[in-house]
Design an enzyme around this catalytic site. Structure first.
Site, PDB file in Angstrom:
ATOM      1  N   GLN B  70       0.863  -1.177   0.000  1.00 33.40           N
ATOM      2  CA  GLN B  70       0.000   0.000   0.000  1.00 33.40           C
ATOM      3  C   GLN B  70       0.904   1.233   0.000  1.00 33.40           C
ATOM      4  O   GLN B  70       1.933   1.255   0.654  1.00 33.40           O
ATOM      5  CB  GLN B  70      -0.888  -0.019   1.234  1.00 33.40           C
ATOM      6  CG  GLN B  70      -1.813   1.172   1.399  1.00 33.40           C
ATOM      7  CD  GLN B  70      -3.024   0.812   2.218  1.00 33.40           C
ATOM      8  OE1 GLN B  70      -3.990   0.234   1.712  1.00 33.40           O
ATOM      9  NE2 GLN B  70      -2.975   1.137   3.501  1.00 33.40           N
ATOM     10  N   ARG B  74       4.377   8.650  -1.103  1.00 32.47           N
ATOM     11  CA  ARG B  74       5.796   8.303  -1.108  1.00 32.47           C
ATOM     12  C   ARG B  74       6.149   7.528  -2.363  1.00 32.47           C
ATOM     13  O   ARG B  74       6.769   6.464  -2.323  1.00 32.47           O
ATOM     14  CB  ARG B  74       6.164   7.501   0.143  1.00 32.47           C
ATOM     15  CG  ARG B  74       6.145   8.367   1.400  1.00 32.47           C
ATOM     16  CD  ARG B  74       6.854   7.734   2.554  1.00 32.47           C
ATOM     17  NE  ARG B  74       6.136   6.588   3.114  1.00 32.47           N
ATOM     18  CZ  ARG B  74       6.238   6.197   4.365  1.00 32.47           C
ATOM     19  NH1 ARG B  74       7.019   6.874   5.214  1.00 32.47           N
ATOM     20  NH2 ARG B  74       5.590   5.132   4.789  1.00 32.47           N
ATOM     21  N   ASN B  99      -3.170   4.568  -2.635  1.00 35.18           N
ATOM     22  CA  ASN B  99      -3.958   5.427  -1.746  1.00 35.18           C
ATOM     23  C   ASN B  99      -3.813   6.917  -2.066  1.00 35.18           C
ATOM     24  O   ASN B  99      -4.289   7.770  -1.310  1.00 35.18           O
ATOM     25  CB  ASN B  99      -3.583   5.162  -0.277  1.00 35.18           C
ATOM     26  CG  ASN B  99      -4.473   4.101   0.376  1.00 35.18           C
ATOM     27  OD1 ASN B  99      -5.369   3.558  -0.265  1.00 35.18           O
ATOM     28  ND2 ASN B  99      -4.229   3.810   1.643  1.00 35.18           N
ATOM     29  N   ASP B 150       5.353   0.675   2.553  1.00 34.80           N
ATOM     30  CA  ASP B 150       6.028   1.301   1.417  1.00 34.80           C
ATOM     31  C   ASP B 150       7.284   2.065   1.816  1.00 34.80           C
ATOM     32  O   ASP B 150       7.795   2.866   1.035  1.00 34.80           O
ATOM     33  CB  ASP B 150       5.065   2.195   0.622  1.00 34.80           C
ATOM     34  CG  ASP B 150       4.575   3.391   1.432  1.00 34.80           C
ATOM     35  OD1 ASP B 150       3.997   4.324   0.828  1.00 34.80           O
ATOM     36  OD2 ASP B 150       4.743   3.406   2.666  1.00 34.80           O
ATOM     37  N   ASP B 151       7.777   1.841   3.019  1.00 38.94           N
ATOM     38  CA  ASP B 151       9.045   2.469   3.412  1.00 38.94           C
ATOM     39  C   ASP B 151      10.008   1.441   3.999  1.00 38.94           C
ATOM     40  O   ASP B 151      11.028   1.802   4.586  1.00 38.94           O
ATOM     41  CB  ASP B 151       8.798   3.573   4.434  1.00 38.94           C
ATOM     42  CG  ASP B 151       8.128   3.046   5.695  1.00 38.94           C
ATOM     43  OD1 ASP B 151       7.886   3.859   6.616  1.00 38.94           O
ATOM     44  OD2 ASP B 151       7.840   1.837   5.775  1.00 38.94           O
ATOM     45  N   ASP B 243      -4.987  -1.924  11.737  1.00 37.89           N
ATOM     46  CA  ASP B 243      -5.458  -3.008  10.874  1.00 37.89           C
ATOM     47  C   ASP B 243      -4.609  -4.262  11.142  1.00 37.89           C
ATOM     48  O   ASP B 243      -5.101  -5.389  11.057  1.00 37.89           O
ATOM     49  CB  ASP B 243      -5.391  -2.622   9.399  1.00 37.89           C
ATOM     50  CG  ASP B 243      -3.998  -2.266   8.926  1.00 37.89           C
ATOM     51  OD1 ASP B 243      -3.669  -2.511   7.752  1.00 37.89           O
ATOM     52  OD2 ASP B 243      -3.214  -1.735   9.748  1.00 37.89           O
ATOM     53  N   ASP B 244      -3.356  -4.024  11.474  1.00 39.79           N
ATOM     54  CA  ASP B 244      -2.472  -5.165  11.727  1.00 39.79           C
ATOM     55  C   ASP B 244      -2.793  -5.848  13.063  1.00 39.79           C
ATOM     56  O   ASP B 244      -2.723  -7.078  13.173  1.00 39.79           O
ATOM     57  CB  ASP B 244      -0.996  -4.748  11.666  1.00 39.79           C
ATOM     58  CG  ASP B 244      -0.699  -3.479  12.448  1.00 39.79           C
ATOM     59  OD1 ASP B 244       0.465  -3.042  12.431  1.00 39.79           O
ATOM     60  OD2 ASP B 244      -1.619  -2.895  13.057  1.00 39.79           O
ATOM     61  N   ARG B 292      -2.828   2.391  19.662  1.00 37.45           N
ATOM     62  CA  ARG B 292      -2.702   0.943  19.523  1.00 37.45           C
ATOM     63  C   ARG B 292      -3.098   0.225  20.804  1.00 37.45           C
ATOM     64  O   ARG B 292      -3.715  -0.854  20.769  1.00 37.45           O
ATOM     65  CB  ARG B 292      -1.308   0.578  19.013  1.00 37.45           C
ATOM     66  CG  ARG B 292      -1.168   1.031  17.539  1.00 37.45           C
ATOM     67  CD  ARG B 292       0.223   1.020  17.004  1.00 37.45           C
ATOM     68  NE  ARG B 292       0.693  -0.272  16.517  1.00 37.45           N
ATOM     69  CZ  ARG B 292       0.245  -0.895  15.415  1.00 37.45           C
ATOM     70  NH1 ARG B 292      -0.692  -0.350  14.677  1.00 37.45           N
ATOM     71  NH2 ARG B 292       0.743  -2.060  15.076  1.00 37.45           N
TER      72      ARG B 292
END
Lengths: 330, 330
Positions: B70, B74, B99, B150-151, B243-244, B292
């Site tokens: 996702q 970036r 996104n 994505d990083d 989500d994780d 979290r």
């Protein structure tokens, strides 16, 4: 015509029979009552108790292990190690396989230095055989066996962790000493450790055996070992070696998976040099490693194929001893 | 009385019928012959071919994985990472979850720099949601998903090894970033990493989650995720986070085991600082970790219990990168 019971011939006989049958009926009622009285108590009292006892026993059987340690000519090391191993968490019992033929077991001394945390059973052997430790000992009550050489000390932390790992891989030999076999172009196999070339499946090394001289495995494999081809026993007796390689063949064949799971020990020590006996162990014999390569090839013949499988999984304990041992630069 | 067929009235009619029936019989024989001729060819030719095709496809589906990445704000990092990840062994396809709402995907540029080792699909999203990456994408053909932020750059060696580990634990999230929850006396849970106190089960630390931003998991869990209580989606959307954590709850609940298996990465890098966009990722928000912990407690409410289980298994690759990384003093 219908003859009611009470109309049997003879009044006296009738009364006697009446009494008799009444007695019988009363007895039957009493028996029935007794049974009924017993039944609920079996259900309500004894069943739960039985369940509780069974549960305690089976919990014990599942949550603890039996240490089997074979010993020859190193009683000083044995006793030193027994002081350490007798106090390992989750230990149920120790079975010492006494290969000192004709020599008395140190039972008197052992008892005089009691009490001990767990029962220790000394099994006198009649012949000094390497495979004596692979008998299906009747004293064995647990599902798990911890097998240790009589010159090897592994820390309680390592053992507690490795036992928890074994509980997650009960079909495999979970231990601290990985070894491998390699194929050669001639089809002849060779046995070795990491100094031997990698089998060549991607990066890194692979192991295909975990030695049983410092490992946990399922006690069922001892029973299984009794049902192997005669040639296996002959090989082990001929070499006084390779019982561990044979066990790995057995497990690999049985599971179709790698026979072992390697747990990297934090603290494992060889106490050989500490013995007063001067006896330094079989692996110092010149032919020891060559024998083991020989055994691999013989076992492939006996079992008609190479069942050993490679693995490159190395397991360590998260956050122990260093609480940040998994830290990365990210 | 019995009237044989050939004795039907009229010789002319008889001959016609004879011809007709002969034709019918011949036609039937031809049809039968044709069927018989077809049958072996289906068995001998098409079946093996079919099996071979199926086998290739299913081998492919079982022996390869789909990367789902996702991306938001970036694109420079995305393209840098795509050059790396597109060449990972056993990669089947890449799905980029775009996104960047309203922004064109770099498809032209991507194609102009082809050919590429594997297909890369850009999925334009309509709303910038964290849980967009957890859709059950129709383009997904493999059993395994590799999900990467994505990083985050993980070496090919680490990925190849972790994929092989996932294949041995296909029910669990096999990845590189372990986290845990802890209980507190008030019954309120807290979320953290290793700097948080150990859960207190024996030595060392434990983890109860493996983050999906650098992990392998079964593609079936994406389908499973579509069938969660609405409150889960609401929570993730409300926080743009967690989500994780939700995925770990899902997996733990489904398996009854620890949701993840931690593989210690040799080379994992966060490329955040390398972006030109100035965008530095959600985890820098002040409230990120508090959110979290909040999510853990909300999810316990939603699922009516705490399904997460602890594990202290840390997996590394035997003999890699250091061929003697398992050596001990013995």
């Amino acid at each position: 015509r219908y003859l009611p019971f009470c109309k049997l011939p003879g009044r006296v006989m009738g009364i006697r029979l009446l009494r008799f049958t009444s007695v019988v009926i009363i007895v039957l009622l009493l028996v029935a009552g007794a049974l009924t009285a017993l039944l609920p108590s079996i259900k309500d009292d004894k069943m739960p108790n039985l369940r509780r006892e069974q549960k305690t026993q089976s919990q014990s059987a599942l949550d603890s292990f039996t240490l089997i340690m074979q010993t020859y000519n190193r009683t000083d090391l044995l006793l030193k190690l027994l002081n350490h191993y007798q106090a390992i968490p989750h230990l149920h019992k120790v079975i010492v396989v006494w290969n000192n033929i004709g020599e008395k077991i140190p039972e008197e001394m052992w008892n005089s230095l009691g009490p001990h945390p767990v029962p220790v059973v000394f099994k006198l052997q009649t012949v000094n055989r390497m495979r004596n430790r692979l008998q299906n000992f009747p004293e064995l009550e647990t599902k798990a066996v911890l097998m240790m050489d009589d010159d090897t000390l592994v820390s309680a932390h390592d053992l507690a962790f490795a036992f928890s790992v074994w509980q997650q891989f009960p079909e495999q030999i979970v231990g601290f000493v990985p070894r491998k076999h390699i194929s050669t172009p001639s089809g002849v196999y060779s046995y070795g450790s990491f100094e031997l070339q990698n089998p060549g499946f991607g990066n890194g090394d692979q192991y295909s055996m975990v030695l049983i001289g410092a490992a946990f495995f399922h006690s069922g494999y001892l029973e299984h070992f009794q049902r192997q081809p005669e040639a296996v026993y002959a090989l082990i007796d001929e070499t006084q070696n390779c019982d561990d390689i044979a066990m790995n063949f057995l497990v690999a064949k049985h599971t179709g998976k790698p026979s072992g799971v390697f747990v990297k020990p934090v603290d494992i020590r060889n106490l050989e040099k500490d013995t007063n006996s001067g006896y330094s162990g079989m692996w110092h014999r010149a032919e020891h490693l060559l024998q083991r390569s020989y055994c691999v090839n013989k076992l492939v013949n006996i079992y008609d194929g190479m069942p050993l499988k490679y693995s490159n999984i190395m397991i360590s304990q998260f956050g122990f001893p260093n609480y940040a041992n998994h830290k990365n630069k990210m």
